[in-house]
Write a protein that holds these residues in place. Structure first.
Motif, PDB file in Angstrom:
ATOM      1  N   GLU A  23       0.867  -1.176   0.000  1.00  0.00           N
ATOM      2  CA  GLU A  23       0.000   0.000   0.000  1.00  0.00           C
ATOM      3  C   GLU A  23       0.902   1.224   0.000  1.00  0.00           C
ATOM      4  N   VAL A  24       0.575   2.193  -0.835  1.00  0.00           N
ATOM      5  CA  VAL A  24       1.391   3.403  -0.942  1.00  0.00           C
ATOM      6  C   VAL A  24       0.502   4.625  -0.770  1.00  0.00           C
ATOM      7  N   ARG A  25       0.983   5.560   0.021  1.00  0.00           N
ATOM      8  CA  ARG A  25       0.344   6.870   0.110  1.00  0.00           C
ATOM      9  C   ARG A  25       1.182   7.797  -0.760  1.00  0.00           C
ATOM     10  N   ALA A  26       0.535   8.428  -1.731  1.00  0.00           N
ATOM     11  CA  ALA A  26       1.245   9.273  -2.692  1.00  0.00           C
ATOM     12  C   ALA A  26       0.831  10.731  -2.517  1.00  0.00           C
ATOM     13  N   ASP A  27       1.692  11.632  -2.993  1.00  0.00           N
ATOM     14  CA  ASP A  27       1.366  13.056  -2.950  1.00  0.00           C
ATOM     15  C   ASP A  27       0.479  13.414  -4.144  1.00  0.00           C
ATOM     16  N   GLY A  28       0.188  14.685  -4.315  1.00  0.00           N
ATOM     17  CA  GLY A  28      -0.686  15.142  -5.390  1.00  0.00           C
ATOM     18  C   GLY A  28      -0.163  14.852  -6.785  1.00  0.00           C
ATOM     19  N   ASP A  29       1.161  14.658  -6.913  1.00  0.00           N
ATOM     20  CA  ASP A  29       1.770  14.337  -8.207  1.00  0.00           C
ATOM     21  C   ASP A  29       1.902  12.835  -8.432  1.00  0.00           C
ATOM     22  N   GLY A  30       1.423  12.029  -7.476  1.00  0.00           N
ATOM     23  CA  GLY A  30       1.499  10.580  -7.608  1.00  0.00           C
ATOM     24  C   GLY A  30       2.797   9.970  -7.124  1.00  0.00           C
ATOM     25  N   ARG A  31       3.689  10.778  -6.541  1.00  0.00           N
ATOM     26  CA  ARG A  31       4.963  10.255  -6.034  1.00  0.00           C
ATOM     27  C   ARG A  31       4.765   9.686  -4.634  1.00  0.00           C
ATOM     28  N   PRO A  32       5.397   8.545  -4.337  1.00  0.00           N
ATOM     29  CA  PRO A  32       5.210   7.905  -3.033  1.00  0.00           C
ATOM     30  C   PRO A  32       5.798   8.734  -1.886  1.00  0.00           C
ATOM     31  N   VAL A  33       5.028   8.858  -0.796  1.00  0.00           N
ATOM     32  CA  VAL A  33       5.513   9.553   0.399  1.00  0.00           C
ATOM     33  C   VAL A  33       5.570   8.619   1.605  1.00  0.00           C
ATOM     34  N   ALA A  34       4.838   7.497   1.548  1.00  0.00           N
ATOM     35  CA  ALA A  34       4.864   6.500   2.624  1.00  0.00           C
ATOM     36  C   ALA A  34       4.337   5.187   2.063  1.00  0.00           C
ATOM     37  N   LEU A  35       4.750   4.073   2.680  1.00  0.00           N
ATOM     38  CA  LEU A  35       4.255   2.776   2.230  1.00  0.00           C
ATOM     39  C   LEU A  35       4.027   1.848   3.407  1.00  0.00           C
ATOM     40  N   THR A  36       3.156   0.877   3.184  1.00  0.00           N
ATOM     41  CA  THR A  36       2.845  -0.143   4.182  1.00  0.00           C
ATOM     42  C   THR A  36       3.003  -1.494   3.517  1.00  0.00           C
ATOM     43  N   ARG A  37       3.820  -2.349   4.127  1.00  0.00           N
ATOM     44  CA  ARG A  37       4.037  -3.693   3.595  1.00  0.00           C
ATOM     45  C   ARG A  37       3.209  -4.685   4.397  1.00  0.00           C
TER      46      ARG A  37
END
Length: 100
Positions: A23-37
């Motif tokens: 699972e990835v939380r992305a910023d407004g540009d779609g770039r990853p800022v945090a992830l959950t494995r």
């Protein structure tokens, strides 16, 4: 007397380097800022911040087929210093970790 070569059974072979869903939380540009494995037993780990995005590249394969692959890969460094390659699959709308 020599033995004939052993052929491994299908249960003894295990593919390596297969993508694993994350699972990835992305910023407004779609770039990853945090992830959950998710661990091997299905337990979700705590969210891990992405410290930096080191590299971004796009792969578009088999564009002539009915279901072409289009992925955007990110080489990230996590907050604890570990590097990781992840990708977003455009066709499926999912994120995965790509072990090497």
């Amino acid at each position: 007397m020599s033995r004939p070569p052993q052929t491994p059974s299908s249960t003894s072979l295990r593919p390596i380097g297969l993508p694993r869903p994350i699972e990835v939380r992305a910023d407004g540009d779609g770039r990853p800022v945090a992830l959950t494995r998710t661990g091997t037993r299905g337990r979700r780990a705590a969210e891990t911040p992405v410290e930096s995005v080191e590299e971004v590249w796009r792969i578009a394969e088999a564009w002539w087929r009915e279901a072409p692959q289009a992925r955007t890969y990110y080489r990230v460094v996590l907050a604890d210093g570990r590097p990781l390659s992840i990708f977003y699959d455009d066709a499926l709308g999912t994120w995965s970790e790509q072990p090497y």
